[in-house]
Design a protein around this motif. Structure first.
Motif, PDB file in Angstrom:
ATOM      1  N   PRO A   3       0.547 -10.636   2.164  1.00 46.45           N
ATOM      2  CA  PRO A   3      -0.740 -10.834   1.496  1.00 46.45           C
ATOM      3  C   PRO A   3      -1.564 -11.885   2.236  1.00 46.45           C
ATOM      4  O   PRO A   3      -1.097 -13.000   2.471  1.00 46.45           O
ATOM      5  N   ILE A   4      -2.786 -11.522   2.629  1.00 52.04           N
ATOM      6  CA  ILE A   4      -3.634 -12.450   3.378  1.00 52.04           C
ATOM      7  C   ILE A   4      -4.866 -12.867   2.574  1.00 52.04           C
ATOM      8  O   ILE A   4      -5.611 -13.751   3.016  1.00 52.04           O
ATOM      9  N   LEU A   5      -5.090 -12.269   1.441  1.00 50.98           N
ATOM     10  CA  LEU A   5      -6.151 -12.675   0.521  1.00 50.98           C
ATOM     11  C   LEU A   5      -5.676 -12.364  -0.885  1.00 50.98           C
ATOM     12  O   LEU A   5      -5.059 -11.308  -1.113  1.00 50.98           O
ATOM     13  N   GLY A   6      -5.929 -13.250  -1.821  1.00 54.55           N
ATOM     14  CA  GLY A   6      -5.509 -13.024  -3.193  1.00 54.55           C
ATOM     15  C   GLY A   6      -6.490 -13.603  -4.195  1.00 54.55           C
ATOM     16  O   GLY A   6      -6.981 -14.719  -4.001  1.00 54.55           O
ATOM     17  N   THR A  12      -4.228 -11.095 -16.566  1.00 56.27           N
ATOM     18  CA  THR A  12      -5.050 -11.338 -15.381  1.00 56.27           C
ATOM     19  C   THR A  12      -5.447 -10.043 -14.689  1.00 56.27           C
ATOM     20  O   THR A  12      -4.830  -8.999 -14.875  1.00 56.27           O
ATOM     21  N   VAL A  13      -6.477 -10.158 -13.863  1.00 56.76           N
ATOM     22  CA  VAL A  13      -6.833  -9.145 -12.868  1.00 56.76           C
ATOM     23  C   VAL A  13      -6.312  -9.661 -11.531  1.00 56.76           C
ATOM     24  O   VAL A  13      -6.644 -10.780 -11.130  1.00 56.76           O
ATOM     25  N   ASN A  14      -5.482  -8.878 -10.855  1.00 55.90           N
ATOM     26  CA  ASN A  14      -4.878  -9.297  -9.586  1.00 55.90           C
ATOM     27  C   ASN A  14      -5.361  -8.384  -8.455  1.00 55.90           C
ATOM     28  O   ASN A  14      -5.152  -7.171  -8.515  1.00 55.90           O
ATOM     29  N   ILE A  15      -5.966  -8.975  -7.432  1.00 57.11           N
ATOM     30  CA  ILE A  15      -6.429  -8.211  -6.269  1.00 57.11           C
ATOM     31  C   ILE A  15      -5.906  -8.894  -5.008  1.00 57.11           C
ATOM     32  O   ILE A  15      -6.150 -10.086  -4.804  1.00 57.11           O
ATOM     33  N   ALA A  16      -5.183  -8.153  -4.176  1.00 53.92           N
ATOM     34  CA  ALA A  16      -4.636  -8.704  -2.937  1.00 53.92           C
ATOM     35  C   ALA A  16      -4.987  -7.805  -1.769  1.00 53.92           C
ATOM     36  O   ALA A  16      -5.069  -6.581  -1.908  1.00 53.92           O
ATOM     37  N   LEU A  17      -5.185  -8.426  -0.622  1.00 46.42           N
ATOM     38  CA  LEU A  17      -5.334  -7.692   0.629  1.00 46.42           C
ATOM     39  C   LEU A  17      -4.049  -7.892   1.423  1.00 46.42           C
ATOM     40  O   LEU A  17      -3.651  -9.028   1.697  1.00 46.42           O
ATOM     41  N   ILE A  18      -3.395  -6.791   1.766  1.00 43.90           N
ATOM     42  CA  ILE A  18      -2.130  -6.829   2.510  1.00 43.90           C
ATOM     43  C   ILE A  18      -2.389  -6.431   3.958  1.00 43.90           C
ATOM     44  O   ILE A  18      -3.066  -5.434   4.226  1.00 43.90           O
ATOM     45  N   ASP A  19      -1.849  -7.222   4.877  1.00 39.73           N
ATOM     46  CA  ASP A  19      -1.953  -6.914   6.300  1.00 39.73           C
ATOM     47  C   ASP A  19      -0.588  -7.148   6.944  1.00 39.73           C
ATOM     48  O   ASP A  19      -0.010  -8.232   6.805  1.00 39.73           O
ATOM     49  N   ALA A  48       1.533  -9.877  -5.323  1.00 43.03           N
ATOM     50  CA  ALA A  48       0.896 -10.055  -4.013  1.00 43.03           C
ATOM     51  C   ALA A  48      -0.237 -11.071  -4.032  1.00 43.03           C
ATOM     52  O   ALA A  48      -0.301 -11.968  -3.186  1.00 43.03           O
ATOM     53  N   ALA A  49      -1.161 -10.948  -4.981  1.00 40.26           N
ATOM     54  CA  ALA A  49      -2.306 -11.864  -5.017  1.00 40.26           C
ATOM     55  C   ALA A  49      -1.833 -13.298  -5.238  1.00 40.26           C
ATOM     56  O   ALA A  49      -2.277 -14.231  -4.562  1.00 40.26           O
ATOM     57  N   ARG A  51       1.873   6.201   2.589  1.00 44.96           N
ATOM     58  CA  ARG A  51       1.320   4.850   2.782  1.00 44.96           C
ATOM     59  C   ARG A  51       2.017   4.062   3.896  1.00 44.96           C
ATOM     60  O   ARG A  51       1.584   2.958   4.221  1.00 44.96           O
ATOM     61  N   ALA A  52       3.066   4.624   4.483  1.00 46.53           N
ATOM     62  CA  ALA A  52       3.832   3.883   5.501  1.00 46.53           C
ATOM     63  C   ALA A  52       2.984   3.515   6.715  1.00 46.53           C
ATOM     64  O   ALA A  52       3.248   2.521   7.386  1.00 46.53           O
ATOM     65  N   SER A  53       1.948   4.302   6.992  1.00 48.11           N
ATOM     66  CA  SER A  53       1.131   4.056   8.190  1.00 48.11           C
ATOM     67  C   SER A  53      -0.022   3.091   7.931  1.00 48.11           C
ATOM     68  O   SER A  53      -0.816   2.827   8.836  1.00 48.11           O
ATOM     69  N   TRP A  54      -0.129   2.558   6.711  1.00 52.60           N
ATOM     70  CA  TRP A  54      -1.236   1.651   6.413  1.00 52.60           C
ATOM     71  C   TRP A  54      -0.966   0.264   6.999  1.00 52.60           C
ATOM     72  O   TRP A  54      -0.086  -0.445   6.512  1.00 52.60           O
ATOM     73  N   PRO A  55      -1.707  -0.195   7.988  1.00 52.54           N
ATOM     74  CA  PRO A  55      -1.515  -1.569   8.449  1.00 52.54           C
ATOM     75  C   PRO A  55      -2.141  -2.576   7.488  1.00 52.54           C
ATOM     76  O   PRO A  55      -1.636  -3.676   7.290  1.00 52.54           O
ATOM     77  N   THR A  56      -3.275  -2.168   6.880  1.00 54.70           N
ATOM     78  CA  THR A  56      -4.023  -3.061   5.999  1.00 54.70           C
ATOM     79  C   THR A  56      -4.495  -2.259   4.796  1.00 54.70           C
ATOM     80  O   THR A  56      -4.996  -1.133   4.956  1.00 54.70           O
ATOM     81  N   TYR A  57      -4.336  -2.818   3.588  1.00 51.04           N
ATOM     82  CA  TYR A  57      -4.746  -2.102   2.384  1.00 51.04           C
ATOM     83  C   TYR A  57      -4.891  -3.083   1.228  1.00 51.04           C
ATOM     84  O   TYR A  57      -4.389  -4.209   1.267  1.00 51.04           O
ATOM     85  N   TRP A  58      -5.594  -2.644   0.187  1.00 52.25           N
ATOM     86  CA  TRP A  58      -5.736  -3.424  -1.040  1.00 52.25           C
ATOM     87  C   TRP A  58      -4.607  -3.066  -2.002  1.00 52.25           C
ATOM     88  O   TRP A  58      -4.287  -1.880  -2.169  1.00 52.25           O
ATOM     89  N   LEU A  59      -4.038  -4.081  -2.636  1.00 50.17           N
ATOM     90  CA  LEU A  59      -2.967  -3.889  -3.613  1.00 50.17           C
ATOM     91  C   LEU A  59      -3.426  -4.555  -4.908  1.00 50.17           C
ATOM     92  O   LEU A  59      -3.708  -5.769  -4.926  1.00 50.17           O
TER      93      LEU A  59
END
Length: 267
Positions: free
Chosen positions: A117-120, A106-113, A218-219, A80-88
């Motif tokens: 975290p840029i979306l939660g 809770t349900v936690n959904i985050a977008l990591i860039d 993250a979220a 996963r080290a090469s992932w610039p953007t991914y869902w966590l």
């Protein structure tokens, strides 16, 4: 990722969280069995049902982006080290609260860039509270079927501060920390909801001086930051993601009042 791209993702991700919450509630209402994972943490059918709902929803929404979920198969940093953007994702944060049937999960959904975290989205299906945010677009809370309301941290601590505390994980380090404070009240709460209490200005501080994983925070970090607050390690540096082999977080602090050096209260 542009503001416009994030804006187009928010509503679909909210719908995915609602669907995961619906599947959790079916099991919550019918009854469930509890297993133990290899790390001795509990696992229920609801964890897996939510995981499958979120994974399917995100794969359909953004097939090009990897997904890292608490219930995914273990993955090395080399993968996963090469992932610039991914869902966590933590499909069911607060499994212990789920088992106790107190509704504080809770349900936690985050977008990591680029490790941030840029979306939660954090959804509590029993309570009916949905918190969400995206970078540069603000933080919001929707209660039940009401219209979403923008939320902000409380930027100045009152004389009697409100501390959000873990219902299931009060460590000796946390007890030592609050012993340094003069006048406070503790609100006990499970899951990522503690950070959301800070984001909405109901609590002034959440100190997590015990183990957590990256999908736990993250979220909520995106929501806290877009509400004007901070989620930092004990050196007052923002938490970062996917930077090392292990997925454990350092001890961390969530707060709205940035004029206070909270690290000074740590022993």
């Amino acid at each position: 990722m542009s503001h416009q791209q994030l804006k187009t993702l928010i509503d679909p991700v909210k719908r995915i969280a609602y669907e995961a919450g619906r599947r959790i509630m079916v099991i919550y209402d019918l009854g469930f069995s509890v297993e133990q994972k290899h790390d001795s943490t509990p696992l229920t059918e609801a964890d897996m049902a939510a995981h499958e709902a979120v994974e399917a929803g995100l794969r359909a929404l953004t097939p090009q982006l990897p997904i890292l979920s608490e219930e995914s198969k273990p993955m090395s940093f080399a993968e996963r080290a090469s992932w610039p953007t991914y869902w966590l994702v933590d499909p069911l944060d607060g499994t212990r609260e789920f088992i106790k049937r107190n509704g504080e999960f809770t349900v936690n959904i985050a977008l990591i860039d680029d490790h941030e975290p840029i979306l939660g989205v954090v959804y509590a299906p029993v309570i009916g509270s949905l918190y969400y945010a995206a970078h540069g677009l603000g933080a919001y809370k929707r209660s039940g079927l009401d219209e979403p309301q923008r939320i902000r941290v409380r930027e100045h601590c009152p004389d009697k501060m409100i501390i959000a505390g873990s219902r299931s994980h009060q460590t000796p380090e946390f007890k030592n920390f609050i012993a340094q404070l003069d006048n406070y009240e503790i609100i006990s709460m499970g899951s990522a909801l503690k950070s959301c209490l800070v984001a909405e200005g109901t609590a002034d501080l959440y100190a997590r001086l015990g183990p957590t994983s990256e999908w736990d925070t993250a979220a909520a970090q995106c929501i806290v930051e877009e509400a004007g607050g901070c989620m930092t390690d004990t050196r007052m540096q923002p938490l970062r993601y996917n930077t090392k082999e292990e997925l454990l977080n350092p001890h961390f602090l969530v707060f709205g009042d940035q004029s206070i050096n909270w690290a000074e209260y740590l022993q």
